[in-house]
Every structure is written in C-alpha cells, then in structure tokens.
Design a protein around this motif. Sequence first.
Motif, PDB file in Angstrom:
ATOM      1  N   PHE A 123      22.436  10.362  46.455  1.00  0.00           N
ATOM      2  CA  PHE A 123      21.555   9.730  47.444  1.00  0.00           C
ATOM      3  C   PHE A 123      22.305   8.564  48.081  1.00  0.00           C
ATOM      4  N   VAL A 124      22.516   8.650  49.380  1.00  0.00           N
ATOM      5  CA  VAL A 124      23.220   7.602  50.124  1.00  0.00           C
ATOM      6  C   VAL A 124      22.216   6.914  51.049  1.00  0.00           C
ATOM      7  N   TYR A 125      22.077   5.607  50.870  1.00  0.00           N
ATOM      8  CA  TYR A 125      21.096   4.834  51.629  1.00  0.00           C
ATOM      9  C   TYR A 125      21.817   3.868  52.563  1.00  0.00           C
ATOM     10  N   VAL A 126      21.440   3.867  53.831  1.00  0.00           N
ATOM     11  CA  VAL A 126      22.027   2.945  54.800  1.00  0.00           C
ATOM     12  C   VAL A 126      21.217   1.666  54.819  1.00  0.00           C
ATOM     13  N   SER A 127      21.824   0.613  54.364  1.00  0.00           N
ATOM     14  CA  SER A 127      21.194  -0.702  54.298  1.00  0.00           C
ATOM     15  C   SER A 127      21.766  -1.553  55.437  1.00  0.00           C
ATOM     16  N   GLY A 128      22.477  -2.611  55.129  1.00  0.00           N
ATOM     17  CA  GLY A 128      23.066  -3.420  56.187  1.00  0.00           C
ATOM     18  C   GLY A 128      23.825  -4.599  55.634  1.00  0.00           C
ATOM     19  N   ALA A 129      24.823  -5.061  56.373  1.00  0.00           N
ATOM     20  CA  ALA A 129      25.593  -6.229  55.960  1.00  0.00           C
ATOM     21  C   ALA A 129      24.657  -7.431  55.823  1.00  0.00           C
ATOM     22  N   ALA A 151      15.912  -0.728  43.650  1.00  0.00           N
ATOM     23  CA  ALA A 151      15.037   0.334  43.158  1.00  0.00           C
ATOM     24  C   ALA A 151      15.743   1.683  43.193  1.00  0.00           C
ATOM     25  N   LEU A 152      16.494   1.948  44.236  1.00  0.00           N
ATOM     26  CA  LEU A 152      17.216   3.217  44.337  1.00  0.00           C
ATOM     27  C   LEU A 152      18.306   3.327  43.280  1.00  0.00           C
ATOM     28  N   LEU A 153      19.018   2.240  43.045  1.00  0.00           N
ATOM     29  CA  LEU A 153      20.082   2.253  42.042  1.00  0.00           C
ATOM     30  C   LEU A 153      19.540   2.483  40.637  1.00  0.00           C
ATOM     31  N   ALA A 154      18.294   2.073  40.397  1.00  0.00           N
ATOM     32  CA  ALA A 154      17.680   2.215  39.071  1.00  0.00           C
ATOM     33  C   ALA A 154      16.930   3.528  38.892  1.00  0.00           C
ATOM     34  N   MET A 155      16.919   4.353  39.911  1.00  0.00           N
ATOM     35  CA  MET A 155      16.051   5.528  39.894  1.00  0.00           C
ATOM     36  C   MET A 155      16.605   6.682  39.074  1.00  0.00           C
ATOM     37  N   GLY A 156      17.902   6.707  38.845  1.00  0.00           N
ATOM     38  CA  GLY A 156      18.469   7.768  38.021  1.00  0.00           C
ATOM     39  C   GLY A 156      19.072   8.936  38.776  1.00  0.00           C
ATOM     40  N   PHE A 157      19.423   8.746  40.033  1.00  0.00           N
ATOM     41  CA  PHE A 157      20.133   9.783  40.761  1.00  0.00           C
ATOM     42  C   PHE A 157      21.498  10.025  40.113  1.00  0.00           C
ATOM     43  N   ALA A 158      22.017  11.248  40.257  1.00  0.00           N
ATOM     44  CA  ALA A 158      23.358  11.543  39.755  1.00  0.00           C
ATOM     45  C   ALA A 158      24.382  10.611  40.404  1.00  0.00           C
ATOM     46  N   PHE A 161      24.332   5.444  46.290  1.00  0.00           N
ATOM     47  CA  PHE A 161      25.295   4.617  46.998  1.00  0.00           C
ATOM     48  C   PHE A 161      24.620   3.901  48.157  1.00  0.00           C
ATOM     49  N   MET A 162      24.725   2.574  48.144  1.00  0.00           N
ATOM     50  CA  MET A 162      24.104   1.739  49.156  1.00  0.00           C
ATOM     51  C   MET A 162      25.171   1.331  50.175  1.00  0.00           C
ATOM     52  N   PHE A 163      25.045   1.794  51.413  1.00  0.00           N
ATOM     53  CA  PHE A 163      26.005   1.486  52.463  1.00  0.00           C
ATOM     54  C   PHE A 163      25.522   0.274  53.251  1.00  0.00           C
ATOM     55  N   ARG A 164      26.423  -0.713  53.412  1.00  0.00           N
ATOM     56  CA  ARG A 164      26.086  -1.946  54.135  1.00  0.00           C
ATOM     57  C   ARG A 164      27.011  -2.163  55.337  1.00  0.00           C
ATOM     58  N   PRO A 165      26.913  -1.318  56.354  1.00  0.00           N
ATOM     59  CA  PRO A 165      27.758  -1.537  57.531  1.00  0.00           C
ATOM     60  C   PRO A 165      27.284  -2.744  58.327  1.00  0.00           C
ATOM     61  N   VAL A 225      27.281  -0.264  45.556  1.00  0.00           N
ATOM     62  CA  VAL A 225      27.028  -0.999  46.796  1.00  0.00           C
ATOM     63  C   VAL A 225      28.342  -1.121  47.559  1.00  0.00           C
ATOM     64  N   LEU A 226      28.367  -0.618  48.775  1.00  0.00           N
ATOM     65  CA  LEU A 226      29.599  -0.578  49.547  1.00  0.00           C
ATOM     66  C   LEU A 226      29.453  -1.382  50.840  1.00  0.00           C
ATOM     67  N   GLU A 227      30.301  -2.402  50.972  1.00  0.00           N
ATOM     68  CA  GLU A 227      30.369  -3.185  52.201  1.00  0.00           C
ATOM     69  C   GLU A 227      31.305  -2.469  53.188  1.00  0.00           C
ATOM     70  N   SER A 228      31.422  -3.006  54.386  1.00  0.00           N
ATOM     71  CA  SER A 228      32.202  -2.342  55.435  1.00  0.00           C
ATOM     72  C   SER A 228      33.626  -1.963  55.005  1.00  0.00           C
TER      73      SER A 228
END
Length: 239
Positions: A123-129, A151-158, A161-165, A225-228
């Motif tokens: 599960f890849v979620y687009v968040s923000g810088a 909440a997504l990171l704690a949910m138990g997905f295989a 990944f939180m994208f923060r462009p 959690v991934l920054e730019s």
Amino acid sequence: MKVLIFGASGMVGLGVLRECLVAADVTQVTTVGRSAADTSLFRRDREDAGFNRAVAGKLRQLAHADMFDYAAIESQLAGYDACFFCLGVSSLGMPEAEYARITYDLTLAAARTLRRLNPTMAFVYVSGAGTDSSEQGRSMWARVKGRTENALLAMGFAGAFMFRPGAMIAMHGARSKTLAYRLLYPLLGPLLPLLRAIWPDRILSTEIIGLAMLEAARRGAAKGVLESPDIRRLALRGA
C-alpha cells in the motif's frame, strides 16, 4: 502485477497511472473513484498505437459513489498486489473536522477493506512534504496527514510506504485538479526545469513519482516514510 489506483484523475494519480500502463510487468490496472481518469491527457502517447493497445488491454475504471463504504464492490477489489492511494484534497479554507474526514476517515475506510481482501498487498500512500508524524504540530493539514500515515503503517500491510513529495513537475499530460495549483503552474512552469536541474532531489516529476511507486510495490523500500530524495533514489533503482 495487478494494481489499484485511487485518485487517478489527479496529478500524481495520472502520473502513476501512465507508468503502470507502460510497465511490462503490470498486467491489470483498476482505477477506483467517483469519476474516470481522462487517459486522453497522456498527450505524448495518444498517437502511439502500442500505448493505446496497452490502455485497452490493461485499464479498467471502476466508478464508485461512496468512497467511505466498499461493501457493494468488495468482490471487485480482491486479488491485487498493490494499491497506489493518491486521493486527497487541499486543506485551504477547510475546517479540521472536514479535512480529517476526507483525509483520514476516507483513506482508512479503503485501507481496512483492502488489507482484509488482499493480505499480501503493498500500500503506497501519497502524503506530502512537511507531514507531521508526531501529530502534535501547529499545522492542521500536517497533523492530519501524520495521523493518517501512522495508522496505515500500523495496519499490517505486507508493505506500507508513505510518499512525501514536495514541488512537482507534471509530465505526459498530468495536471492538478486544484484550481490554485492550475493557476500557479503556468507561471512557475518555465522555472521548474531549471530549479529541478539545481535540486534534482527536491523537485520531482510525476513520472519519477510513478516509477518510484512501482518500485516500492515490486521490491519494497528501505523505510516506510519516503521524502523527495528517497523517492528519487527509489525511482532510479528501478530504472
């Protein structure tokens, strides 16, 4: 690989949709939303017969009115390897409760359903810088986004990944649905390629973000959690 995309009609969503359609290892792309994504916006590919065949063979657009409840379409959401969740709204002028309902409640409603139906899904979620992982900062949108990420990171997905462009360059016809951004891009557009050449890790293209999402789904990432700069490195790893 079979993928779901939420928010495929927005700028980032269109970017990842285009990369999924041209990726050889993606066999099916299903968009979920109240309206269909306009694939005619991929202007560089409109006259490419091979691309048009790929769209026709891979793409399925699933219209769904209630984005808080998926009971009626659960059977159509099972059997997927990855979800790219690009759905979001601007917080400008919006009360916190309303913004949280659209940003947190809506996202978690979809994520809970998908986690149950697809236990091995990435599960890849687009968040923000600037998103606030502490959930305690002064910025309302950053707190709500941080709560959603946590909440997504704690949910138990295989894989989650939180994208923060941050600043982005729209490519291949992708464009923002937010009016303020659509007004700004023509003004800033000529400067963005120059700024990107100076700060390649800070100003990303929709193509780079889409490629990085696919790479996260294929082989994961070193952190959740991934920054730019992380997003760019991930895209280059899969190139």
